[in-house]
Design an enzyme around this catalytic site. Sequence first.
Site, short mmCIF file in Angstrom:
data_model
loop_
_atom_site.label_atom_id
_atom_site.label_comp_id
_atom_site.label_asym_id
_atom_site.label_seq_id
_atom_site.Cartn_x
_atom_site.Cartn_y
_atom_site.Cartn_z
N CYS A 15 23.66 -47.79 82.14
CA CYS A 15 23.07 -46.58 81.56
C CYS A 15 24.10 -45.45 81.53
O CYS A 15 24.26 -44.76 80.52
CB CYS A 15 21.84 -46.16 82.36
SG CYS A 15 20.87 -44.86 81.58
N CYS A 16 24.81 -45.27 82.64
CA CYS A 16 25.85 -44.23 82.69
C CYS A 16 26.98 -44.52 81.70
O CYS A 16 27.52 -43.59 81.09
CB CYS A 16 26.42 -44.12 84.10
SG CYS A 16 25.35 -43.29 85.28
N CYS A 50 21.19 -36.29 85.58
CA CYS A 50 20.04 -36.63 84.74
C CYS A 50 18.76 -36.54 85.57
O CYS A 50 18.75 -36.83 86.77
CB CYS A 50 20.19 -38.03 84.17
SG CYS A 50 21.60 -38.21 83.05
N CYS A 97 17.64 -39.62 87.65
CA CYS A 97 18.47 -40.13 88.75
C CYS A 97 18.88 -39.04 89.74
O CYS A 97 19.87 -39.21 90.47
CB CYS A 97 19.72 -40.79 88.19
SG CYS A 97 19.39 -42.21 87.11
N CYS A 133 28.86 -41.50 88.63
CA CYS A 133 28.48 -42.00 87.31
C CYS A 133 29.58 -42.85 86.69
O CYS A 133 29.34 -43.61 85.75
CB CYS A 133 28.13 -40.84 86.38
SG CYS A 133 29.50 -39.72 86.06
#
Length: 234
Positions: free
Chosen positions: A120-121, A203, A206, A229
């Site tokens: 995702c990062c 985010c 998270c 990240c």
Amino acid sequence: MLTYETWEENDVSFSKEDETKGALSVLSWAYKEYKSEIVYACSFGVEGMVLLHLINQVNPSAKVVFLDTNVHFQETYELIQKVRERFPSLNIIEKQPKLTLDEQDKLHGDKLWESNPNLCCKIRKILPLEESLANEKAWISGLRREQSETRKHTKFINQDHRFQSIKVCPLIHWTWKEVWRYVYKHSLPYNPLHDIGYPSIGCEKCTLPVGEGGDSRDGRWAGKVKTECGLHYQ
């Protein structure tokens, strides 16, 4: 010009005795060295407010890139607008990932930040920063040595192997208290989440608040081995 390809341990000396612990000197050197080929990657945390104020003194039209993952806190987006009003000459770019959240869900499943936070990062932060740095010689970061074990050896000027660039870190010697002292002294805007237990803000999916006495990054990816990240890995 000092570049990733021509890197050598530089002997550029920056005095740490002024109010900014060398930060203004580092920024002045960086903008003289790289001119328009340098960008500040800003997450709009409290360190970012300090750097934006300093950068505005050195180069009021500097490029600033915000990696808009589309899952930031609403407070972060509101802060960006306040910064635009405070520093109208700064060129603030909100960089979007190539995939929308719906497209990401279709390709990788729902809630990728839970099932595979590293991927995702990569999709929402690392690849967009790679694109942002493609035509730059250097970038500026708000890393401080005090923040974590992984950051305690950061230098003012770094050879960044992850992005094959030069990474400039003006705030390495600043403490958390000094950052806030500067913010209050200059009446800088900041994210109100800092006032309710969020020392480090990423985010929304998270980031959690941190208990008293906790590490400043304990709220990032809480419950997972992950602590970064990926932007600052070497």
